[in-house]
Design an enzyme around this catalytic site. Structure first.
Site, PDB file in Angstrom:
ATOM      1  N   CYS A 138       0.840  -1.190   0.000  1.00 52.06           N
ATOM      2  CA  CYS A 138       0.000   0.000   0.000  1.00 52.06           C
ATOM      3  C   CYS A 138       0.887   1.257   0.000  1.00 52.06           C
ATOM      4  O   CYS A 138       1.670   1.467   0.907  1.00 52.06           O
ATOM      5  CB  CYS A 138      -0.908  -0.006   1.220  1.00 52.06           C
ATOM      6  SG  CYS A 138      -2.082   1.346   1.172  1.00 52.06           S
ATOM      7  N   CYS A 381      10.648   1.463 -44.884  1.00 50.33           N
ATOM      8  CA  CYS A 381      10.022   0.907 -43.670  1.00 50.33           C
ATOM      9  C   CYS A 381      11.039   0.162 -42.802  1.00 50.33           C
ATOM     10  O   CYS A 381      11.721  -0.747 -43.272  1.00 50.33           O
ATOM     11  CB  CYS A 381       8.884  -0.033 -44.071  1.00 50.33           C
ATOM     12  SG  CYS A 381       8.155  -0.915 -42.685  1.00 50.33           S
TER      13      CYS A 381
END
Ligand SMILES: Cc1cc2nc3c(=O)[nH]c(=O)nc-3n(C[C@H](O)[C@H](O)[C@H](O)COP(=O)(O)OP(=O)(O)OC[C@H]3O[C@@H](n4cnc5c(N)ncnc54)[C@H](O)[C@@H]3O)c2cc1C
Ligand SMILES: Cc1cc2nc3c(=O)[nH]c(=O)nc-3n(C[C@H](O)[C@H](O)[C@H](O)COP(=O)(O)O)c2cc1C
Ligand code: SF4
Lengths: 441, 445
Positions: A138, A381
């Site tokens: 937490c 590409c």
């Protein structure tokens, strides 16, 4: 029929879908509804010592929404359970008694002293729960009091508390890890050294969801003041997957059972965690956004996937993707892909073109014979995947490998070799640099 | 009188009769599925007569599991494939969709349902198997949606079913009545095949209750009986002798559905349809698609009162059909025994009652279709003396039980139904559950 049942460090459940320790598992009322809806198990909302903590009565939750208001990231500043310990324990005992076939794990967080842990473990054992999960994750509120992430961020503490717990209980011990660390393997190794039976991850990620520009305060806020919270939901899934994979493939922690958590919404998300080594999965945000019923989709989808692939039980595919997670240096530099646009699916929005043109390699046309037309220029590409990612039509742009022996029109280099960076001539450290394709190849 | 076949080329006919709501492309389905909000206690589910878990199946589609979605659909509605095509969704699920409230555009539930069921049919996925035999035998009369649904559920529950069907093919109006452009690619027949593949159902074709056997025979020979014989009769215009060219719409559609080639079907140049329901719309649209030049629907009440939904009316208008309201046929005009036209009388509505205005108009036509409702043929089961009736239909309770202890009924032949495929399916399913409970209770006692 496939078998969805799992045995996770001795904890049995009819399916691998558990609710994570959070509001959905805060009370018998919610948990019973969850079991009725078909969840395989729950990790009860984290218990602490009395007197119970007090939550803010201002807003606890915030979110980031996608453009259609779908919640893709969620955040909270909630503490551990704010109900008395005895009330929780009684409810846990009763629910476990009534739902014997479901997994009941109890999440715990108490101050970092051996006697505190020993005391609470004794009381949890009396409930006949199947196991405990140590909340070292937490990141807000509790960490300011030296608990939660404050423990989880220090491997020595993780190891120490895990060891105490193993000494003081016969129940399986799962250590829940915080992602708010530099290297997730360190606390995982510490948990293992301490004797933990398993780790679960991730807890929430430190976050401020937004800023209220009128109040000049973090959003959401309590009377004009805000604090960081913990983020979860779909947006944290990639972070969680990576952390799970790191623990699954690391020499020191290989084989340590993992319960995967973070952004799981569908069967597919769950299957991905499992492929990376998670034996069970836990869900919080998706349940909070859509309700418990989503587990039906998860069970049906996972069963269908397993049937299609010929897996008869969950363990048949848990960890199957782990061997394929590797370091960058082991990737084949002679493997070449090119993007291809399916002209029948293309809706001609032009997003691929502008993305490639402005920010990548100028490898997509914008017109042909005077008409709007988007096509990949193979000579330019680099196969980066940007166009496929930005395309709004699924599967319209795909990347396919050039066949072995072909020459990459961009680099003029033959394709199909097996060089990694270690063998590449551009690498000054390469011991045996070699050309793309050797004569033998 | 100009009625002839082959007004349009085969290509034109094929184009005209293609799917009204075509299958979704994958990206279309994904985008459509992602619009679903996964509502709690979703209004669409409440609006579906078979209560399909719609949010769940759409979530399954969104999660790349269309086959699982089909299982969700077919578990609640074994005719999910047909219903996806023929349900007036604008009045059912989609009409209730919260996106309709927020954006005036519902999630496309019907087409998503088709997407899922097509995937399962395409992959040959069978989700059902006849259950372990209970030793009980049940007679089902009529292999329409009601009868098939009942037979299927009974088989899954382990009962042996004998399904009597008067006609040559099973499927009821799915096979003989639904508009051709809603049921392309022999979906009705494929669905029947899927349903019967469950096992445990033997179909006896060409046997008719009331002609070849009586209800009492079935009650004697079986543990329970389900009647799902639909509506075999049709209403008449009550205008005396009908000249050549006046036809029954349902009969004509059956011919159309069974035609080897649509170009063999004779259709008039000028066509008039009397009625205001789905049958009226369907015959009008199909007449137009077959090449009729002018098609006019004459309905005796206002358009709002038409049983055909706004969407159906729109379909007709897009096809080029003219809808006239507050007009009813007064005289059929003939020349040499052949239809030449119809005299229509204007009516007004006062406190729900239709009042003739005294004015009339002439409408020339070559062909006139009666689409003014179908009726139950009570002689099939011995009439009023056999079963308690209401408004000409069989009376059943909420479990689809008739006035006779072992006899259940559902679909178009019972009172109070919606006369839809989907409600017939629900009736069959509910009756099967009730029959099963009855037989189990009898066994326990
Ligand atoms: C032209 C037309 C269009 C329609 N369009 C739609 C639509 O788009 N959407 C929609 O939801 N609904 C539509 N409907 C309504 C829908 O078709 C019916 O509500 C549904 O078919 C009723 O199912 P059923 O099983 O009760 O009866 P049917 O479908 O009529 O089936 C009854 C079966 O029983 C058989 N049978 C009858 N008598 C006997 C006997 N004595 N012995 C043995 N067998 C017998 C018949 O041959 C038939 O196969 C339409 C109806 C018509 C007429
Ligand atoms: C409102 C809220 C409260 C939470 N409380 C706890 C808690 O008490 N103990 C705990 O271990 N984790 C707690 N978590 C973290 C979740 O258990 C879970 O690890 C995290 O939300 C990631 O999963 P998700 O993406 O499915 O939500 C909480 C999360 C939320 C959203
Ligand atoms: S979710 Fe429930 S508790 Fe929370 S603000 Fe809304 S009404 Fe209140």
């Amino acid at each position: 029929m496939v078998d969805l049942s799992v045995d996770f460090v001795g904890i049995k459940s009819p399916n691998p879908f558990w609710l994570a320790s959070a509001p959905p598992t805060d009370k018998a009322y919610n948990v019973i509804r969850a079991f009725k809806a078909g969840w395989g198990g729950v990790v009860w909302k984290t218990l602490g010592e009395d007197p119970p903590v007090v939550n803010v009565s201002g807003p606890r939750y915030g979110a980031i929404h996608a453009s259609d208001r779908r919640v893709i990231g969620f955040n909270n500043i909630e503490l551990i359970t704010d109900r008395p310990l005895e009330v929780n324990l009684q409810e846990i005992k009763q629910v476990k008694r009534d739902w014997k076939d479901r997994a009941m794990i109890v999440s715990l967080m108490v101050p970092c002293e051996e006697r505190n842990w020993a005391a609470i473990l004794k009381r949890v054992e009396e409930t006949e729960a199947d196991g405990v999960e140590l909340n070292f994750g937490c990141p807000h509120g509790m960490s300011e009091r030296g608990m939660g992430a404050a423990v989880g961020q220090v491997p020595e503490y993780v190891e120490m508390v895990a060891r105490w717990c193993k000494q003081h209980t016969r129940m399986p011990v799962i250590v829940k890890l915080t992602p708010n660390v530099g290297d997730i393997r360190k606390p995982a190794e510490a948990a293992k050294r301490g004797g933990a039976d398993a780790v679960s991850l991730i807890n929430t990620v430190n976050s401020i969801m937004g800023v209220d520009l009128d109040a000049m305060s973090p959003w959401p806020h309590t009377e004009g003041k805000g604090t960081h919270g913990g983020m979860c939901g779909a947006a944290v899934k990639p972070i969680a997957l990576n952390m799970v994979a790191e623990i699954a493939r690391s020499e020191a922690t290989r084989g340590l059972p993992i319960s995967g958590i973070g952004g799981i919404e569908t069967w597919k998300d769950a299957a991905e965690f499992m492929a990376l080594g998670a034996g069970t999965v836990q869900v919080c945000t998706a349940a909070m956004v859509y309700g418990f019923k989503i587990v039906e989709e998860m069970k049906s989808g996972l069963a269908r996937f397993m049937e299609d692939k010929g897996y008869s039980r969950v363990s048949d595919f848990v960890g199957k993707a782990v061997p394929n997670v590797t370091d960058w240096q082991h990737l084949n530099l002679d493997y070449v892909v090119k993007a291809e646009i399916d002209q029948d699916l293309c809706i001609k929005c032009g997003r691929c073109h502008i993305a490639c043109e402005d920010t990548s390699h100028q490898a997509i046309t914008k017109e042909k014979d005077g008409a709007r037309h988007f096509e990949v220029i193979e000579e330019e590409c680099v196969g980066c995947n940007l166009c496929a990612v930005v395309c709004p039509v699924e599967n319209c742009i795909t990347l396919s490998p050039l066949p072995k022996g072909a020459v990459d029109p961009r680099t003029g280099t033959p394709v199909g070799g097996t060089r990694t960076w270690k063998e590449h001539p551009n690498n000054p450290m390469a011991k045996n640099p070699r050309p793309a394709l050797t004569a033998a190849e | 009188m100009d009625i002839k076949a082959g007004r349009l080329s085969a290509d034109q006919l094929r184009a005209n009769f293609c799917d009204l709501a075509p299958a979704m492309a994958p990206n279309e389905a994904r985008v459509a599925a992602e619009r679903c909000l996964f509502c709690h206690d979703a209004p669409c589910v409440t609006a579906c007569p078979t209560t399909i878990d719609i949010p769940l199946f759409i979530r399954q589609i969104a999660a790349h599991n269309p086959i699982g979605a089909a299982e969700t659909i077919l578990s609640a509605n074994i005719m999910g494939a047909m219903c996806a095509r023929v349900c007036p969704t604008e009045n059912l699920c989609e009409g209730a969709c919260v996106r309709e409230v927020s954006e005036g555009k519902a999630v496309e539930i019907g087409r998503l349902q088709r997407h899922a069921t097509d995937a399962a049919y395409g992959a040959g996925k069978q989700f059902f198997r006849a259950g372990p035999a209970t030793g009980k035998r049940i007679a089902v009369v009529g292999a329409g949606p009601a009868g098939l649904s009942c037979a299927h559920r009974l088989a899954v529950l382990g009962h042996a079913v004998t399904l009597y069907e008067a006609r040559e093919k099973a499927g009821g109006l799915n096979e003989y009545g639904i508009a051709a452009y809603k049921a392309s690619d022999s979906i009705a027949a494929r669905e029947v095949e899927y349903i019967l593949a469950v096992g445990g159902i033997s179909v006896v074709h060409g046997k008719r209750l009331g002609r070849d056997f009586r209800l009492a025979d079935l009650e004697r020979d079986f543990d329970a009986v389900f009647l799902g014989m639909g509506l075999g009769g049709t209403n008449t215009l009550g205008l005396g002798d009908e000249p050549e060219g006046v036809m029954d719409a349902v009969e004509y559609i059956a011919r159309l559905r069974q035609a080897k080639a649509l170009s063999d079907l004779p259709i008039g140049r000028k066509v008039v349809v009397i009625g205001g329901g789905m049958t009226a719309i369907d015959i009008a649209v199909q007449a137009k698609k077959l090449g009729a030049e002018e098609v006019t629907i004459a309905y005796r009440r206002g358009r709002k009162a038409m049983p055909a939904s706004d969407y159906e009316q729109e379909v007709a208008q897009i096809a080029g059909v003219t809808i006239r309201e507050y007009q009813r046929p007064k005289t059929l005009l003939a020349a040499g025994g052949k239809l030449a036209g119809v005299e229509l009388e204007y009516v007004t509505e006062r406190e729900g009652k239709l009042v003739p205005s005294g004015e009339t108009t002439m409408l020339a036509c070559d062909q006139l279709f009666k689409a003014i409702g179908q009726t139950l043929l009570p002689e099939d089961f011995g009439g009023e003396g056999g079963l308690q009736m209401k408004s000409g239909k069989i009376l059943v309770d909420s479990a689809r039980r008739t006035s006779r202890p072992k006899v259940f009924a559902g679909g178009d032949c019972v009172f109070g139904g919606q006369d839809l495929t989907v409600s017939a399916v629900e009736d069959g399913k509910m009756a099967a559950q009730a029959i099963d409970s009855m037989l189990k209770a009898a066994k326990a006692a």
